[in-house]
Write a protein that holds these residues in place. Structure first.
Motif, PDB file in Angstrom:
ATOM      1  N   TYR A 205      47.363  47.664  38.114  1.00 15.18           N
ATOM      2  CA  TYR A 205      46.919  47.767  39.493  1.00 15.18           C
ATOM      3  C   TYR A 205      46.826  49.250  39.843  1.00 15.18           C
ATOM      4  N   PHE A 206      45.892  49.601  40.697  1.00 11.21           N
ATOM      5  CA  PHE A 206      45.781  50.988  41.132  1.00 11.21           C
ATOM      6  C   PHE A 206      45.019  51.045  42.453  1.00 11.21           C
ATOM      7  N   GLY A 207      45.165  52.144  43.156  1.00  9.80           N
ATOM      8  CA  GLY A 207      44.459  52.272  44.430  1.00  9.80           C
ATOM      9  C   GLY A 207      44.905  53.489  45.205  1.00  9.80           C
ATOM     10  N   ARG A 208      44.318  53.622  46.387  1.00  6.64           N
ATOM     11  CA  ARG A 208      44.595  54.749  47.286  1.00  6.64           C
ATOM     12  C   ARG A 208      44.814  54.216  48.695  1.00  6.64           C
ATOM     13  N   ASP A 209      45.447  55.028  49.542  1.00  4.26           N
ATOM     14  CA  ASP A 209      45.708  54.591  50.911  1.00  4.26           C
ATOM     15  C   ASP A 209      44.393  54.429  51.680  1.00  4.26           C
TER      16      ASP A 209
ATOM     17  N   PRO B 116      37.245  54.208  45.505  1.00  2.00           N
ATOM     18  CA  PRO B 116      37.182  53.977  46.959  1.00  2.00           C
ATOM     19  C   PRO B 116      38.568  53.772  47.565  1.00  2.00           C
ATOM     20  N   ALA B 117      38.744  54.260  48.766  1.00  2.07           N
ATOM     21  CA  ALA B 117      40.044  54.190  49.435  1.00  2.07           C
ATOM     22  C   ALA B 117      40.265  52.812  50.044  1.00  2.07           C
ATOM     23  N   GLY B 118      41.549  52.506  50.307  1.00  2.89           N
ATOM     24  CA  GLY B 118      41.899  51.289  51.030  1.00  2.89           C
ATOM     25  C   GLY B 118      41.761  50.014  50.251  1.00  2.89           C
ATOM     26  N   ARG B 119      41.882  50.080  48.929  1.00  5.64           N
ATOM     27  CA  ARG B 119      41.773  48.888  48.098  1.00  5.64           C
ATOM     28  C   ARG B 119      42.871  48.873  47.045  1.00  5.64           C
ATOM     29  N   VAL B 120      43.307  47.681  46.674  1.00  2.00           N
ATOM     30  CA  VAL B 120      44.155  47.480  45.507  1.00  2.00           C
ATOM     31  C   VAL B 120      43.279  46.888  44.416  1.00  2.00           C
ATOM     32  N   TYR B 121      43.110  47.631  43.334  1.00  2.00           N
ATOM     33  CA  TYR B 121      42.310  47.174  42.204  1.00  2.00           C
ATOM     34  C   TYR B 121      43.217  46.540  41.150  1.00  2.00           C
ATOM     35  N   ARG B 122      42.656  45.583  40.427  1.00  2.00           N
ATOM     36  CA  ARG B 122      43.374  44.938  39.330  1.00  2.00           C
ATOM     37  C   ARG B 122      42.455  44.871  38.117  1.00  2.00           C
TER      38      ARG B 122
ATOM     39  N   GLN C 190      48.477  37.844  43.290  1.00  2.00           N
ATOM     40  CA  GLN C 190      49.149  39.065  42.861  1.00  2.00           C
ATOM     41  C   GLN C 190      48.526  40.285  43.531  1.00  2.00           C
ATOM     42  N   GLU C 191      47.199  40.345  43.542  1.00  2.00           N
ATOM     43  CA  GLU C 191      46.527  41.456  44.211  1.00  2.00           C
ATOM     44  C   GLU C 191      46.891  41.501  45.691  1.00  2.00           C
ATOM     45  N   GLN C 192      46.866  40.339  46.327  1.00  2.00           N
ATOM     46  CA  GLN C 192      47.147  40.284  47.751  1.00  2.00           C
ATOM     47  C   GLN C 192      48.595  40.661  48.044  1.00  2.00           C
ATOM     48  N   ALA C 193      49.514  40.319  47.127  1.00  2.00           N
ATOM     49  CA  ALA C 193      50.918  40.681  47.319  1.00  2.00           C
ATOM     50  C   ALA C 193      51.085  42.197  47.356  1.00  2.00           C
ATOM     51  N   LEU C 194      50.417  42.896  46.437  1.00  2.00           N
ATOM     52  CA  LEU C 194      50.494  44.352  46.448  1.00  2.00           C
ATOM     53  C   LEU C 194      49.869  44.928  47.711  1.00  2.00           C
ATOM     54  N   ALA C 195      48.724  44.378  48.103  1.00  2.00           N
ATOM     55  CA  ALA C 195      48.067  44.866  49.315  1.00  2.00           C
ATOM     56  C   ALA C 195      48.953  44.654  50.537  1.00  2.00           C
TER      57      ALA C 195
ATOM     58  N   PRO D  96      41.251  44.357  49.869  1.00  2.00           N
ATOM     59  CA  PRO D  96      41.466  45.471  50.791  1.00  2.00           C
ATOM     60  C   PRO D  96      42.913  45.562  51.254  1.00  2.00           C
ATOM     61  N   ILE D  97      43.325  46.770  51.615  1.00  2.00           N
ATOM     62  CA  ILE D  97      44.637  46.999  52.233  1.00  2.00           C
ATOM     63  C   ILE D  97      44.424  47.008  53.736  1.00  2.00           C
ATOM     64  N   ILE D  98      44.925  45.991  54.420  1.00  2.00           N
ATOM     65  CA  ILE D  98      44.715  45.859  55.863  1.00  2.00           C
ATOM     66  C   ILE D  98      46.038  46.097  56.580  1.00  2.00           C
ATOM     67  N   PRO D  99      46.119  47.105  57.462  1.00  2.00           N
ATOM     68  CA  PRO D  99      47.374  47.362  58.178  1.00  2.00           C
ATOM     69  C   PRO D  99      47.777  46.163  59.020  1.00  2.00           C
TER      70      PRO D  99
END
Length: 533
Positions: free
Chosen positions: A215-219, A296-302, A153-158, A314-317
């Motif tokens: 879930y929450f996070g920043r770019d 911290p930026a660049g992460r999807v938290y759960r 689920q976390e990875q899907a959002l990321a 992590p959010i990886i482009p």
């Protein structure tokens, strides 16, 4: 930008006696403070959504009733009309503070996902709020999961967010598969200083949430603020979690949150006024309700609302986006860049400069080409065309090379019949003005540099109406607003943070004087007429 937040308070059944923040009266004050601090960030719509859920605290073997409240204040920037938040779809409530300028999701052919777009393209037609677009991407990824494991689920959002190009922070509440309770949406009265309290729910309204979570996070660049306050379990329970980022592994702590104490996320730190009036030293006049840390930026938290476990990925482009930044394209045959070949500049540097211009120009175009029109003062609503010669784009204009370049690039994309505002802030003391009997703001180095650059803009682009907005700030006014500015900056607290934040604060109020240069295109000097905005 919008304002978003969430609070989780233990409402009934054995609140934690070791935490002062489990006090119901204190929680109510904190909730009101969050609503108040977020209201200025979203004038178009404010609302809250309260949810009551019962959860089993596995590490303490007890049942806890939680009140989870989402807060949203919307500043309308995308789509034909403002979209109220939290934005609700079956099983989810979404709070979005950001801009989706483009997305390149490979599953865009699906009926669930909007086609790929880039607002910088001429064929783009803005119809839907980007809140809807981002939620479509998220839901598509969640439905594509092979199973409902937490990590997937976390990875899907990321994965979904990795395709979003733009700045953002977000909060997504997953109600859980067995929810039977009631969600209470409450629009705030925009005429009142504070909203009414949320309705309380009876015990039989509580829902049993099997794997409810937020879930929450920043770019990845952290261009939207999001702060968090939490209490760890006592004693702390930590586990190592592996984060895979760009091919490298590193360990980080996976902590467990005490859900029988308050948990807070907010775009801005909530505060309460202090009684020590008259003290003008930095940081006085308010104190934070809770100690908040920047997420911290660049992460999807759960955050699992059953176990209290807080984890992230992590959010990886996508590789395509990373590779596109290293493309090699020759100079355009008829480009104005070729005129620089007569100078002693290597083709390699010219190509690098052309690439920089291309990407910076595209970034500016994305932000100004669909800027919303100002509200009509007469009708109280939005207008389809600018009124009273109002600008849709303004540049915070110091006169330095960065602000001059941004203004020049904005000129290429803003319709020529619309003015562009150049806002310059100068600070001085009224006492100094009375002693020397002159305008102290005119001697400010930033004001002098900005006026010279303003004159150059008029010469370079004579068909554009440039409006120089002089924001004159007395030091006494800075001292008056100091506590509130420090509150907005929290947890940042350096002198540089305060200096930059103060300039932004006074510039974005939209209050100043229109300065025009005598002699048409600037030949008559700098001390032209002034009008109050």
């Amino acid at each position: 930008m919008c304002g978003i937040g969430v609070t989780i308070f233990p409402q009934r059944s054995n609140p934690n006696p070791n935490n002062d923040d489990s006090n119901p009266q204190q929680n109510e004050l904190l909730s009101k403070a969050i609503q108040k601090c977020l209201q200025r960030r979203g004038p178009d719509h404010q609302s809250i959504q309260s949810n009551i859920l019962s959860t089993h605290m596995y590490h303490q073997e007890q049942q806890v009733i939680l009140e989870l409240t989402l807060y949203a204040s919307v500043l309308h920037m995308r789509g034909y009309k403002a979209l109220p938040q939290p934005y609700c779809t079956p099983g989810y409530s979404f709070c979005w503070n950001g801009e989706c300028y483009a997305h390149d999701h490979p599953a865009a052919a699906s009926i669930l996902v909007s086609p790929p777009f880039d607002v910088a393209e001429d064929k783009y037609e803005e119809v839907t709020s980007d809140t809807v677009t981002v939620m479509e991407l998220i839901q598509h990824e969640l439905l594509s999961m092979e199973d409902d494991e937490q990590q997937q689920q976390e990875q899907a959002l990321a994965n979904a967010l990795s395709h979003v190009q733009g700045e953002y922070s977000f909060i997504l509440y997953n109600h859980g598969p067995q929810q039977q309770g009631k969600d209470h949406n409450q629009a705030l009265d925009q005429q009142s200083s504070l909203p009414l309290q949320s309705q309380s729910l009876e015990k039989n309204d509580a829902a049993q949430h099997g794997n409810a979570c937020i879930y929450f996070g920043r770019d990845p660049l952290g261009r939207r603020s999001l702060l968090m306050s939490y209490t760890e379990t006592n004693p702390p329970q930590r586990a190592k979690v592996q984060e895979h980022s760009h091919g490298t592994d590193r360990s980080d702590d996976n902590i467990t949150i005490a859900l029988d104490a308050s948990f807070v996320i907010s775009s801005v730190a909530p505060y309460q006024q202090t009684k020590s009036e008259g003290n003008t030293s930095a940081g006085t006049g308010f104190k934070p309700f809770v100690n908040m840390e920047e997420i911290p930026a660049g992460r999807v938290y759960r955050l699992d609302l059953c176990t209290g476990q807080l984890s992230f990925v992590p959010i990886i482009p996508p590789a395509a986006i990373i590779q596109s930044s290293s493309i090699n394209s020759p100079l355009l045959p008829n480009s104005s860049w070729n005129t620089l070949f007569n100078k002693d500049i290597s083709p390699h540097l010219l190509q690098a400069a052309q690439k920089l211009h291309h990407y910076l120009n595209q970034a500016v175009r994305r932000r100004v080409v669909h800027a919303p029109f100002p509200l009509s003062i007469n009708t109280g609503g939005s207008s389809s065309t600018p009124t009273n010669n109002q600008a849709t784009v303004a540049v915070l204009f110091s006169g330095g090379v960065d602000s001059v370049v941004l203004a020049a690039l904005s000129h290429e994309h803003v319709p020529i019949d619309q003015p562009i505002d150049l806002i310059n802030v100068a600070f001085a003391s009224s006492t100094s003005s009375q002693q020397h009997q002159e305008d102290p703001y005119s001697s400010s180095p930033d004001r002098q540099a900005a006026l010279l650059s303003y004159e150059e803009m008029i010469h370079k682009f004579p068909n554009r109406k440039w409006r120089f907005i002089a924001v004159n700030v007395d030091y006494a006014e800075v001292l008056k607003e100091e506590a509130g500015i420090c509150q907005l900056l929290h947890p940042l607290s350096s002198t540089m943070d305060f200096n930059i934040g103060t300039a932004f604060w006074f510039a974005t109020r939209g209050y100043g004087e229109v300065v025009s240069i005598l002699g048409g295109n600037g030949g008559g000097g700098m001390n032209g007429r002034q009008e109050q905005l």
